[in-house]
Design an enzyme around this catalytic site. Structure first.
Site, short mmCIF file in Angstrom:
data_model
loop_
_atom_site.label_atom_id
_atom_site.label_comp_id
_atom_site.label_asym_id
_atom_site.label_seq_id
_atom_site.Cartn_x
_atom_site.Cartn_y
_atom_site.Cartn_z
N GLY A 104 0.82 -1.20 0.00
CA GLY A 104 0.00 0.00 0.00
C GLY A 104 0.86 1.26 0.00
N GLY A 106 1.89 3.16 2.36
CA GLY A 106 2.93 3.17 3.39
C GLY A 106 4.18 2.44 2.91
N ILE A 151 -6.88 -3.70 -1.01
CA ILE A 151 -8.27 -4.02 -1.36
C ILE A 151 -9.14 -2.76 -1.46
CG2 ILE A 151 -8.23 -6.36 -0.39
CD1 ILE A 151 -10.00 -5.14 1.93
N ASP A 152 -8.66 -1.65 -0.88
CA ASP A 152 -9.49 -0.44 -0.80
C ASP A 152 -9.57 0.36 -2.10
OD1 ASP A 152 -9.83 -1.03 1.84
OD2 ASP A 152 -8.29 0.34 2.56
N MET A 194 -15.01 -2.45 4.59
CA MET A 194 -13.73 -1.78 4.84
C MET A 194 -13.61 -0.50 4.02
SD MET A 194 -10.98 -4.85 5.30
CE MET A 194 -10.96 -5.83 6.80
N GLY A 195 -12.73 0.36 4.44
CA GLY A 195 -12.49 1.63 3.74
C GLY A 195 -12.50 2.80 4.72
N GLU A 258 -16.23 1.93 6.79
CA GLU A 258 -15.66 2.16 8.13
C GLU A 258 -15.47 3.64 8.44
OE1 GLU A 258 -12.33 -1.22 9.04
OE2 GLU A 258 -12.06 0.03 7.29
N ARG A 288 -30.58 -5.71 11.86
CA ARG A 288 -29.35 -6.38 12.31
C ARG A 288 -28.14 -5.70 11.70
NH1 ARG A 288 -31.73 -11.24 14.52
NH2 ARG A 288 -33.78 -10.32 14.92
N HIS A 294 -12.68 -9.42 7.92
CA HIS A 294 -11.56 -9.92 7.12
C HIS A 294 -11.93 -10.88 6.00
CE1 HIS A 294 -9.19 -7.81 10.02
NE2 HIS A 294 -8.15 -7.96 9.22
#
Ligand code: ADP
Length: 376
Positions: A104, A106, A151-152, A194-195, A258, A288, A294
Site C-alpha cells: 500500500g 505506506g 483491497i481499498d 472496509m475503507g 468504516e 441487524r 476480514h
C-alpha cells in the site's frame, strides 16, 4: 547479471501471489536471478533465510492462492535509519540491486525513502567498516519499482489496485447471502465494509447490489441524512401499484464504509443507523448489523486481479531493466485499461493529501486530487 527481489508488504491483498509469480518468472525469462524477501521489510532487516532465491517452478500454482505466500508484516525498524542501514547491508550481501515491492502507500513511501537514502546508506556501511569499497562497487544505485496491492482501491494515479475487485466481488456475494435471509424475515441489515479514507468498496458494492443507502467518507450526507435515509427506505418498502397490491421490498440493505462520517466529521456508525431504522416511533424495522471484516480481504483472487497482477508484474520487471539512476522511482498503474508506469512519489503524496483533505472535510479538493466525480 541482475538480481531482482520481490517483496509483499503492508496489508495483504488477493492477487499478491499472482504478482510474485509474474515477477519471478519474468525476471528469470529476462536472464536475471529472482529472489523473494519474506515478511516484508522485516525480512529485509533480518536477512538470512528471509531472503531466498526462487526458481521458475517454485511459484507454480500461485495464481489461484489467496493472501501472500511470502508473508507480509509491519516493520517498525524500517521507519528508522538504522533499520534501513541493516536492510541495505543485507541487500548487498545477497547481491540484490533491484527491489519490486507490492504494498500500500505506506510500503511504497518506505520504498522511495530507501532508494533516496541508498547512496548514503552504502557509504555509511563502508565508513563503519561493515562492508568494503569493493563489495559496494556494483551497488551504487538501487532500483525500486512499486506495485499497488490494496483491497481499498485507495491509491491516486491508478484506476484499480491489485485486490480491489476480489474484495468487491466478495462483498457483493456476501450481501446476496444476507439479502436472502433479510427478505425472508422482512428485516433490515446494516452492513459495514472496509475503507477508512476511501469509499470505493462501499459505493461500488451499493451500486452492484442495489442497496437502499450507502455511507462513504468522501461524500457525507446532508445534515438531514436521518430523515433522508428513513424516507428512502420507507418509500422502497411501501410502494403500492393499487390500493391492494404492494410491490415494495421486503428487505432493506444499508452499506456503510468504516470511515463514514457526517458533515461535521462525526462518525456515522452502524449502531446509529440500526437505532434509526429500528426506532419504534419511526420505521420500526427488525434491524441487524453485519460487519464483514476480514472475509473481504481473504480468499482467492478474482480473474481480474490475477490478470492485473500478472500484466503489472511483467511490466515491473521491464521497468527495472529500463531504469537509469536518473529515472524517478516508478510504480505500475492501470489507466483506462492500459498498464502504465507513473512516478511513485507523486502518487503517494496525492494519496496522503486525499486522506488529509477528507479528514479536514474538504471533499471537493479530495475528489479533485483523486480525479473522481460524484453526482447526487
Ligand atoms: P501499507 O503499505 O498497506 O500502507 P503500512 O503503512 O503499515 O502499510 O506500511 C507497511 C510497512 O512499510 C511499515 O510497517 C514500515 O515497515 C514501512 N513503511 C511505511 N511507511 C514508511 C515510512 N514513511 N518510512 C519508512 N518505512 C515505512
Amino acid at each position: 547479471l541482475r538480481r531482482i527481489a520481490m517483496m509483499t508488504s503492508g496489508g495483504d491483498a488477493p492477487g499478491m501471489n499472482a504478482a510474485t509469480r509474474a515477477v519471478i518468472r519474468m525476471a528469470i525469462e529476462k536472464g536475471c536471478e529472482a529472489y523473494c524477501i519474506y515478511e516484508g521489510y522485516e525480512g529485509l532487516v533480518q536477512g538470512g533465510s528471509f531472503i531466498r532465491k526462487f526458481e521458475w517452478d517454485q511459484v507454480r500454482g500461485w495464481l489461484s492462492e489467496g493472501g501472500t505466500l511470502i508473508g507480509t508484516a509491519r516493520c517498525m525498524a524500517f521507519y528508522e535509519r538504522p533499520g534501513r542501514l541493516t536492510a541495505a547491508k543485507n541487500m548487498v550481501l545477497n547481491g540484490i540491486d533491484a527491489l519490486i515491492i507490492c504494498g500500500g502507500d505506506g510500503s511504497l513511501t518506505g520504498a522511495d525513502k530507501f532508494r533516496a537514502e541508498w547512496p548514503s546508506l552504502i557509504k555509511e556501511l563502508v565508513d563503519t567498516k561493515q562492508l568494503t569499497a569493493e563489495q559496494i562497487e556494483p551497488f551504487k544505485h538501487l532500483n525500486i519499482v512499486g506495485l499497488v496491492g490494496s483491497i481499498d482501491n485507495d491509491m491516486s494515479g491508478t484506476d484499480a489496485t491489485i485486490g480491489c475487485f476480489s474484495a468487491l466481488g466478495r462483498i457483493c456475494e456476501l450481501v446476496d447471502y444476507i439479502e436472502a435471509t433479510a427478505s425472508s424475515h422482512s428485516r433490515a441489515f446494516v452492513i459495514e465494509v472496509m475503507g477508512r479514507h476511501c469509499g470505493w468498496l462501499a459505493l461500488m458494492a451499493g451500486v452492484a447490489t442495489g442497496a437502499d443507502f450507502v455511507f462513504i467518507p468522501e461524500k457525507p450526507r446532508a445534515e438531514n441524512w436521518r430523515e433522508e435515509m428513513c424516507s428512502i427506505v420507507a418509500q422502497a418498502r411501501s410502494m403500492y401499484i393499487s390500493l391492494h397490491r404492494k410491490i415494495g421490498k421486503r428487505k432493506t440493505i444499508v452499506i456503510v464504509a468504516e470511515g463514514a462520517a457526517d458533515q461535521d466529521g462525526n462518525k456515522i456508525s452502524p449502531e446509529m443507523i440500526k437505532d434509526l431504522l429500528a426506532d419504534k416511533d419511526g420505521l420500526a424495522l427488525d434491524t441487524r448489523i453485519t460487519t464483514l471484516g476480514h472475509v473481504q480481504r481473504g480468499g482467492t483472487a478474482c480473474a481480474y486481479d490475477r490478470q492485473l497482477a500478472t500484466l503489472q508484474g511483467v511490466e515491473a520487471v521491464n521497468a527495472v531493466l529500463d531504469a537509469t539512476p536518473e529515472t524517478p522511482t516508478p510504480f505500475i498503474a492501470i489507466n483506462e485499461n492500459k498498464i502504465t508506469r507513473k512516478p511513485l512519489v507523486q502518487a503517494v503524496l496525492d494519496t496522503k493529501e486525499v486522506s488529509k483533505a477528507i479528514e479536514a472535510r474538504e471533499f471537493d479538493r479530495a475528489m479533485e486530487l483523486r480525479d473522481t466525480e460524484f453526482s447526487d
